[in-house]
Design an enzyme around this catalytic site. Structure first.
Site, PDB file in Angstrom:
ATOM      1  N   SER A   7      -6.719  15.208  41.374  1.00 22.90           N
ATOM      2  CA  SER A   7      -6.336  16.178  40.354  1.00 22.90           C
ATOM      3  C   SER A   7      -6.060  17.530  40.997  1.00 22.90           C
ATOM      4  O   SER A   7      -6.950  18.148  41.590  1.00 22.90           O
ATOM      5  CB  SER A   7      -7.449  16.330  39.319  1.00 22.90           C
ATOM      6  OG  SER A   7      -7.170  17.469  38.529  1.00 22.90           O
ATOM      7  N   HIS A  32      -2.571  13.586  40.081  1.00 21.44           N
ATOM      8  CA  HIS A  32      -3.006  13.725  38.691  1.00 21.44           C
ATOM      9  C   HIS A  32      -2.837  15.192  38.286  1.00 21.44           C
ATOM     10  O   HIS A  32      -3.335  16.095  38.955  1.00 21.44           O
ATOM     11  CB  HIS A  32      -4.473  13.297  38.577  1.00 21.44           C
ATOM     12  CG  HIS A  32      -5.011  13.280  37.188  1.00 21.44           C
ATOM     13  ND1 HIS A  32      -4.773  12.246  36.296  1.00 21.44           N
ATOM     14  CD2 HIS A  32      -5.800  14.166  36.525  1.00 21.44           C
ATOM     15  CE1 HIS A  32      -5.399  12.505  35.161  1.00 21.44           C
ATOM     16  NE2 HIS A  32      -6.023  13.668  35.266  1.00 21.44           N
ATOM     17  N   ASP A  34      -3.287  17.943  35.393  1.00 25.87           N
ATOM     18  CA  ASP A  34      -4.039  18.240  34.171  1.00 25.87           C
ATOM     19  C   ASP A  34      -3.442  19.438  33.444  1.00 25.87           C
ATOM     20  O   ASP A  34      -3.571  20.579  33.902  1.00 25.87           O
ATOM     21  CB  ASP A  34      -5.494  18.573  34.526  1.00 25.87           C
ATOM     22  CG  ASP A  34      -6.291  17.335  34.891  1.00 25.87           C
ATOM     23  OD1 ASP A  34      -6.252  16.358  34.115  1.00 25.87           O
ATOM     24  OD2 ASP A  34      -6.960  17.353  35.946  1.00 25.87           O
ATOM     25  N   MET A  36      -3.594  21.832  30.185  1.00 24.90           N
ATOM     26  CA  MET A  36      -4.544  22.225  29.129  1.00 24.90           C
ATOM     27  C   MET A  36      -3.984  23.420  28.361  1.00 24.90           C
ATOM     28  O   MET A  36      -3.450  24.348  28.967  1.00 24.90           O
ATOM     29  CB  MET A  36      -5.872  22.638  29.747  1.00 24.90           C
ATOM     30  CG  MET A  36      -6.484  21.586  30.643  1.00 24.90           C
ATOM     31  SD  MET A  36      -8.021  22.202  31.336  1.00 24.90           S
ATOM     32  CE  MET A  36      -8.452  20.836  32.415  1.00 24.90           C
ATOM     33  N   HIS A  65      -1.766  14.355  32.638  1.00 22.42           N
ATOM     34  CA  HIS A  65      -2.815  14.217  31.616  1.00 22.42           C
ATOM     35  C   HIS A  65      -2.725  15.411  30.680  1.00 22.42           C
ATOM     36  O   HIS A  65      -3.052  16.528  31.065  1.00 22.42           O
ATOM     37  CB  HIS A  65      -4.170  14.149  32.360  1.00 22.42           C
ATOM     38  CG  HIS A  65      -5.361  14.100  31.462  1.00 22.42           C
ATOM     39  ND1 HIS A  65      -6.647  14.278  31.934  1.00 22.42           N
ATOM     40  CD2 HIS A  65      -5.495  13.879  30.128  1.00 22.42           C
ATOM     41  CE1 HIS A  65      -7.502  14.182  30.935  1.00 22.42           C
ATOM     42  NE2 HIS A  65      -6.837  13.945  29.831  1.00 22.42           N
ATOM     43  N   MET A  67      -3.928  17.583  27.895  1.00 17.21           N
ATOM     44  CA  MET A  67      -5.029  18.001  27.026  1.00 17.21           C
ATOM     45  C   MET A  67      -4.491  19.107  26.125  1.00 17.21           C
ATOM     46  O   MET A  67      -4.883  20.272  26.215  1.00 17.21           O
ATOM     47  CB  MET A  67      -6.212  18.466  27.880  1.00 17.21           C
ATOM     48  CG  MET A  67      -6.921  17.291  28.537  1.00 17.21           C
ATOM     49  SD  MET A  67      -7.921  17.765  29.956  1.00 17.21           S
ATOM     50  CE  MET A  67      -6.692  17.649  31.254  1.00 17.21           C
ATOM     51  N   MET A 136     -12.242   8.868  30.043  1.00 18.14           N
ATOM     52  CA  MET A 136     -12.781  10.175  30.441  1.00 18.14           C
ATOM     53  C   MET A 136     -14.273  10.019  30.712  1.00 18.14           C
ATOM     54  O   MET A 136     -15.032   9.661  29.821  1.00 18.14           O
ATOM     55  CB  MET A 136     -12.572  11.211  29.332  1.00 18.14           C
ATOM     56  CG  MET A 136     -11.143  11.692  29.137  1.00 18.14           C
ATOM     57  SD  MET A 136     -10.353  12.318  30.629  1.00 18.14           S
ATOM     58  CE  MET A 136     -11.434  13.680  31.087  1.00 18.14           C
ATOM     59  N   ASP A 174     -11.538   9.275  34.960  1.00 19.70           N
ATOM     60  CA  ASP A 174     -11.315  10.691  35.283  1.00 19.70           C
ATOM     61  C   ASP A 174     -12.555  11.519  34.963  1.00 19.70           C
ATOM     62  O   ASP A 174     -12.963  11.613  33.805  1.00 19.70           O
ATOM     63  CB  ASP A 174     -10.119  11.183  34.440  1.00 19.70           C
ATOM     64  CG  ASP A 174      -9.747  12.625  34.716  1.00 19.70           C
ATOM     65  OD1 ASP A 174     -10.324  13.248  35.621  1.00 19.70           O
ATOM     66  OD2 ASP A 174      -8.851  13.123  33.997  1.00 19.70           O
TER      67      ASP A 174
END
Ligand code: DX5
Ligand code: ZN
Length: 220
Positions: A7, A32, A34, A36, A65, A67, A136, A174
């Protein structure tokens, strides 16, 4: 064989290029990513521009990913930026079926994930629309948290469901994974391991090689 997806949330953004280049010459194929929004989770990370700059400068599969609330609003933007897979949260989508259909239609891979307290069985209605289920093993939002042991049962549950039904769906895990606890995650049935702080806050190349050594040992 199991694959690693480090990540980039744990990268040094002042020196991202050097962190990414430290991964070269290893067996790594996936990053990966992330994203957000500060609403779905209490943290804000980065967005399209970072993904697009990665896309232009490296060949890794960008495992993104999301979020964020209602990711359906941004599928086209993520496609344009160069994401390869969009994994969305069950809790974040009013119309999850439509969201997954649109991701698939865009030519990206579609993944599904859920917060630790959400009922895992609710994911089963969507297994035919996804190529990845992400378990998760921490509350989403931050790197560097501790692995939640009860996620091992969830991994086993999806491993059995996928195998029994002969589905072409990968299991990714993850949160809180380190070289010291990754064995039990693999034994439970994981296909893809996300690790942030255990890769990018350490000797990057060395850690990636350590993970792949464990994966190779496991596949013997
Ligand atoms: C948490 C993110 C994770 C995180 C993992 O919300 O989804 O991908 O970066 O970081 P570590 O491996 O440090 O727990
Ligand atoms: Zn993640």
């Amino acid at each position: 064989m199991v694959e690693l997806a480090p990540s980039i949330l744990s990268c040094n953004f002042y020196d991202l290029k050097s962190d990414i280049e430290d991964t070269y010459g290893t067996d790594l194929k996936i990053l990966h990513v992330d994203v957000m929004d500060g609403i779905f989770v209490p943290n804000i990370s980065f967005g399209f521009k970072v993904i697009n700059d990665l896309r232009k400068n490296c060949n890794y599969f960008l495992d993104t990913h999301l979020m964020i609330e209602e990711p359906i609003r941004y599928i086209e933007e993520f496609k344009k930026a160069g994401a390869d897979r969009l994994t969305v949260h069950y809790e974040a989508c009013k119309n999850l079926g439509e969201t997954l259909d649109l991701i698939n239609k865009s030519g990206m891979k579609a993944g599904l994930t859920f917060k630790p307290k959400t009922d895992k069985e609710s994911m089963l209605d969507y297994m035919d629309k996804i190529d990845l289920i992400l378990i998760m093993s921490v509350e989403p939002g931050f790197g560097g948290q501790s692995f939640m042991e009860d996620s091992l049962e969830k991994i086993k549950f999806f491993r059995k469901y996928i195998d029994d039904n002969n589905l072409d769906v990968k299991i990714e895990v993850d949160g809180g994974i380190k070289t010291t606890n990754v064995n039990k995650v693999i034994d439970a049935g994981a296909d893809i391991i996300v690790a942030g702080s255990d890769v990018f806050a350490k000797d990057i190349k060395n850690q990636i090689n350590n993970y792949y050594q464990i994966f190779k040992q496991k596949s013997l």
